[in-house]
Design an enzyme around this catalytic site. Structure first.
Site, mmCIF file in Angstrom:
data_model
loop_
_atom_site.group_PDB
_atom_site.id
_atom_site.type_symbol
_atom_site.label_atom_id
_atom_site.label_comp_id
_atom_site.label_asym_id
_atom_site.label_seq_id
_atom_site.Cartn_x
_atom_site.Cartn_y
_atom_site.Cartn_z
ATOM 1 N N ASN A 132 0.811 -1.237 0.000
ATOM 2 C CA ASN A 132 0.000 0.000 0.000
ATOM 3 C C ASN A 132 0.838 1.279 0.000
ATOM 4 O OD1 ASN A 132 0.589 -0.870 2.671
ATOM 5 N ND2 ASN A 132 -0.938 0.519 3.470
ATOM 6 N N GLU A 227 3.863 -5.435 12.356
ATOM 7 C CA GLU A 227 2.985 -4.257 12.218
ATOM 8 C C GLU A 227 1.859 -4.668 11.282
ATOM 9 O OE1 GLU A 227 3.524 -1.212 13.603
ATOM 10 O OE2 GLU A 227 5.592 -1.434 14.326
ATOM 11 N N CYS A 261 -3.047 1.324 6.659
ATOM 12 C CA CYS A 261 -3.363 0.534 7.858
ATOM 13 C C CYS A 261 -4.093 1.369 8.884
ATOM 14 C CB CYS A 261 -2.085 -0.038 8.452
ATOM 15 S SG CYS A 261 -0.869 1.215 8.854
HETATM 16 P P1 NAD Z 1 0.243 -9.497 3.069
HETATM 17 O O1 NAD Z 1 0.257 -10.001 4.466
HETATM 18 O O2 NAD Z 1 -0.594 -10.200 2.074
HETATM 19 O O3 NAD Z 1 1.738 -9.484 2.452
HETATM 20 C C1 NAD Z 1 2.772 -8.712 3.015
HETATM 21 C C2 NAD Z 1 4.109 -9.275 2.583
HETATM 22 O O4 NAD Z 1 4.273 -10.599 3.100
HETATM 23 C C3 NAD Z 1 4.331 -9.394 1.077
HETATM 24 O O5 NAD Z 1 5.622 -8.941 0.776
HETATM 25 C C4 NAD Z 1 4.184 -10.898 0.820
HETATM 26 O O6 NAD Z 1 4.890 -11.343 -0.307
HETATM 27 C C5 NAD Z 1 4.776 -11.465 2.087
HETATM 28 N N1 NAD Z 1 4.354 -12.818 2.452
HETATM 29 C C6 NAD Z 1 3.153 -13.414 2.189
HETATM 30 N N2 NAD Z 1 3.117 -14.639 2.765
HETATM 31 C C7 NAD Z 1 4.315 -14.826 3.380
HETATM 32 C C8 NAD Z 1 4.868 -15.886 4.159
HETATM 33 N N3 NAD Z 1 4.189 -17.000 4.430
HETATM 34 N N4 NAD Z 1 6.104 -15.728 4.651
HETATM 35 C C9 NAD Z 1 6.813 -14.602 4.409
HETATM 36 N N5 NAD Z 1 6.334 -13.557 3.683
HETATM 37 C C10 NAD Z 1 5.103 -13.677 3.185
HETATM 38 O O7 NAD Z 1 -0.158 -7.968 3.191
HETATM 39 P P2 NAD Z 1 -0.498 -6.956 2.010
HETATM 40 O O8 NAD Z 1 -1.804 -7.337 1.418
HETATM 41 O O9 NAD Z 1 0.697 -6.785 1.153
HETATM 42 O O10 NAD Z 1 -0.673 -5.570 2.826
HETATM 43 C C11 NAD Z 1 -1.868 -5.103 3.356
HETATM 44 C C12 NAD Z 1 -1.890 -5.342 4.853
HETATM 45 O O11 NAD Z 1 -0.791 -4.673 5.467
HETATM 46 C C13 NAD Z 1 -3.130 -4.768 5.518
HETATM 47 O O12 NAD Z 1 -3.623 -5.694 6.458
HETATM 48 C C14 NAD Z 1 -2.609 -3.523 6.231
HETATM 49 O O13 NAD Z 1 -3.358 -3.120 7.347
HETATM 50 C C15 NAD Z 1 -1.240 -3.972 6.628
HETATM 51 N N6 NAD Z 1 -0.369 -2.829 6.908
HETATM 52 C C16 NAD Z 1 0.005 -2.582 8.196
HETATM 53 C C17 NAD Z 1 0.786 -1.470 8.489
HETATM 54 C C18 NAD Z 1 1.221 -1.154 9.904
HETATM 55 O O14 NAD Z 1 2.144 -0.363 10.076
HETATM 56 N N7 NAD Z 1 0.590 -1.718 10.927
HETATM 57 C C19 NAD Z 1 1.192 -0.620 7.450
HETATM 58 C C20 NAD Z 1 0.775 -0.904 6.169
HETATM 59 C C21 NAD Z 1 0.002 -2.014 5.890
#
Ligand code: NAD
Length: 468
Positions: A132, A227, A261
Site C-alpha cells: 500500500n 505491524e 493501515c
Molecule cells: P500481506 O500479508 O498479504 O503481504 C505482506 C508481505 O508478506 C508481502 O511482501 C508478501 O509477499 C509477504 N508474504 C506473504 N506470505 C508470506 C509468508 N508466508 N512468509 C513470508 N512472507 C510472506 O499484506 P499486504 O496485502 O501486502 O498488505 C496489506 C496489509 O498490510 C493490511 O492488512 C494492512 O493493514 C497492513 N499494513 C500494516 C501497516 C502497519 O504499520 N501496521 C502498514 C501498512 C500495511
C-alpha cells in the site's frame, strides 16, 4: 511473476523472482560484510546512508514515476517519496541522541560489581513489506536497522515491485551500502526464505500472514516485529467541531483510497450530532473526483483481490439491512478498479464492515448514547492499531482516549501516526506485537544487550553457603 497495472488492469511488468539459492547467496554476502559495517561505527553509517539519500534525490523522478505506476497515484507517490527521504534524513540526524549510555556503572545490588552494557546488532535483519505504501514501508524498518549496524535482506511486495528498480540503481556498488542491503524480489516463498536467512524479522502486512510469520520466527527462535492490520474507530462527541471532524475523518478513511493501515474504518457518533456529521461528510464527498481527472484525489484500488474484499463487505452490510449513502460499488473503468468514498449507516457489529479490515474508502457510521457505550463499541474489535477522538473539551477527549485499546490515538485529527514518527507506540491485540517501530525503540530494538560484569572486590566464597 506478471504484475498488474492498477490503472489499466493490464499485466505489463515482469518481475524476475529471486530463486531460493539466490536469497541464500545474498544472505551469506550480507553476513560476511556486516561485521565490518558494525565495526566502522555509527558516524560512518550515518555518512553512507546520508550519501545514499543524496543519490535517491538524484533518482527522484524515476523513483516517483515507478511508484506512480505501482500504485496508480501521482501526488501521493511524490508525498510518499518525500516522506521517506525525510524519514531517512531524520533518522540520520537524531540517531546519536538515541544511543544508550556506555559508561560502566556500579551495580545497585553489589556496588563492587561494575557493569558495562554492550549493544550487539542482529547480523541480518529481514524486512518484509506490503503494497500500500511500497517505498516507505520497505525502508521504514530497514534504515534504523542499518544505522544500528545490522545488514538488511529486504523483500518488498510482489504486487508493487516496480519502484525497486530505481532504488536498487541508487545503491551504488562500493558505496559501502551495496554490501549490507540486498533486495529480494518475489512472493510468499521468497518471504519464507528471507525468514530462514535472518536473525530478526520486521514484517508489515496482514494479520493472517503475520500469524504465519510469527510461527515461522518462533520455530527459528528469532524475534518478529509485526505491524499488522487495523479497524480503526473514531469517537465523535456531541461537542466536536463538525467541520474539522468531517474533514479529518474523510481524509483518513478515504485518503489513499482507504488503502492505509491507520485509515479510520468505523465511526461512532453521538446520536445528537450524527445527522449533521453524516450530511457534512456527504457534501464533502460529492466534490471528490477520481485522479484521472484534473484535481482528482482518489486513485484506483491497487490490488484486485482487495477490491473483491471491499465489495464483499459492502454487500454483506447491505444484505443485513445497512443503508448506503454514497459510492457503494467498485467500478471497472478502462481496466482499473475504482470506488467512491462509501458512507454507510444502520450498521451493526454483526457486519464485516464493522469487524474485519476492509482496506478501502468505507465510512460506516453508528450512533451511541453515552461515553461508556462509545468506548465499549470502539474496543469491541480484534484489532488495536490506532483510533481517533473528536471533542472540543480536551480533558474529556483525553479521558476517552486513555480508555481505547490501541497504540496511537489522534485527538481532533486522524491517522496522525502516519506522520508523527518520533513517539513510540505498540499495537494492541491482533494489530501487531513487539518493540515499537517509531521513536527510540524503533532503533534500539535491533540490538541484543550483553552485560559485562566486572568484580572489583573479592568474589563470594563457597563457604557462604555452609549450613549454620
Ligand atoms: P500481506 O500479508 O498479504 O503481504 C505482506 C508481505 O508478506 C508481502 O511482501 C508478501 O509477499 C509477504 N508474504 C506473504 N506470505 C508470506 C509468508 N508466508 N512468509 C513470508 N512472507 C510472506 O499484506 P499486504 O496485502 O501486502 O498488505 C496489506 C496489509 O498490510 C493490511 O492488512 C494492512 O493493514 C497492513 N499494513 C500494516 C501497516 C502497519 O504499520 N501496521 C502498514 C501498512 C500495511
Amino acid at each position: 511473476m506478471q504484475v498488474r497495472n492498477p490503472r489499466t488492469g493490464e499485466y505489463d511488468y515482469h518481475l524476475t523472482v529471486d530463486r531460493l539459492e539466490d536469497i541464500r547467496e545474498k544472505a551469506i554476502r550480507l553476513r560476511a560484510a556486516q561485521k565490518q559495517w558494525n565495526e566502522a561505527g555509527l558516524d560512518h553509517r550515518i555518512s553512507v546512508i546520508s550519501d545514499w539519500a543524496d543519490r535517491l534525490e538524484q533518482n527522484k523522478e524515476s523513483v516517483i514515476n515507478q511508484l506512480s505506476i505501482d500504485t496508480g497515484r501521482n501526488k501521493i507517490s511524490k508525498i510518499e517519496y518525500e516522506g521517506t527521504l525525510g524519514m531517512i534524513r531524520g533518522r540520520c540526524h537524531t540517531v546519536k541522541s538515541m544511543l544508550p549510555p556506555h559508561e560502566p556503572r556500579p551495580s545497585f545490588i553489589d556496588p563492587n560489581v561494575h557493569i558495562t552494557q554492550q549493544y550487539i546488532p542482529y547480523p541480518v535483519v529481514g524486512v518484509i513489506s506490503p503494497w500500500n505504501f511500497p517505498m516507505l514501508l520497505a525502508l521504514i524498518d530497514a534504515i534504523p536497522a542499518l544505522l544500528a549496524g545490522s545488514s538488511v535482506l529486504l523483500k518488498a511486495s510482489e504486487v508493487t515491485p516496480r519502484f525497486l528498480d530505481p532504488i536498487e540503481q541508487s545503491i551504488v556498488v562500493h558505496s559501502g551500502l551495496s554490501d549490507v542491503i540486498q533486495i529480494i524480489r518475489g512472493g510468499a516463498e521468497a518471504g519464507r526464505e528471507v525468514i530462514e536467512q535472518s536473525d530478526a524479522v520486521c514484517f508489515t502486512g496482514s494479520v493472517a500472514t503475520g500469524q504465519k510469520i510469527a510461527a515461522h520466527c518462533a520455530q527459528r527462535f528469532i524475534p518478529a516485529f509485526l505491524e499488522l492490520g487495523g479497524k480503526d474507530p473514531a469517537i465523535v462527541l456531541e461537542d466536536a467541531d463538525i467541520e474539522i471532524t468531517s474533514e479529518a475523518i474523510l481524509r483518513s478513511a478515504a485518503g489513499a483510497t482507504g488503502q492505509a493501515c491507520q485509515s479510520l474504518e468505523r465511526v461512532y457518533a453521538d446520536e445528537k450530532i450524527v445527522e449533521h456529521l453524516t450530511q457534512t461528510l456527504l457534501e464533502k464527498i460529492s466534490t471528490l473526483k477520481y485522479n484521472f481527472h484534473q484535481g482528482g484525489a482518489l486513485g484506483p484500488l491497487i490490488y484486485d483481490k482487495q477490491a473483491s474484499i471491499i465489495q464483499s463487505h459492502i454487500d454483506d452490510a447491505l444484505s443485513k439491512g445497512a443503508i448506503i449513502h454514497s459510492g457503494g460499488k467498485v467500478e471497472n473503468m478502462n481496466g482499473g478498479l475504482w470506488i467512491m468514498p462509501t458512507v454507510i449507516t444502520q450498521v451493526t457489529h454483526d457486519m464485516k464492515v464493522m469487524t474485519e479490515e476492509t482496506f478501502g474508502p468505507i465510512i460506516p457510521i453508528m450512533t451511541y448514547s453515552d461515553e461508556k457505550e462509545a468506548i465499549r463499541l470502539a474496543n469491541d474489535s480484534i484489532f488495536g492499531l490506532s483510533a481517533s477522538v473528536f471533542s472540543q473539551n480536551i480533558e474529556r477527549a483525553h479521558h476517552l482516549a486513555k480508555q481505547i485499546d490501541a497504540g496511537g490515538i489522534s485527538i481532533n485529527d486522524a491517522s496522525l501516526t502516519n506522520k508523527i514518527f518520533d513517539v513510540e507506540k505498540n499495537a494492541f491485540k491482533y494489530s501487531g506485537i513487539n518493540g515499537s517501530r517509531m521513536g527510540r525503540d524503533g532503533f534500539l530494538r535491533f540490538f541484543r544487550k550483553k552485560a559485562l560484569m566486572n568484580q572489583t572486590g573479592r568474589p563470594d566464597s563457597i563457604l557462604m553457603q555452609s549450613e549454620e
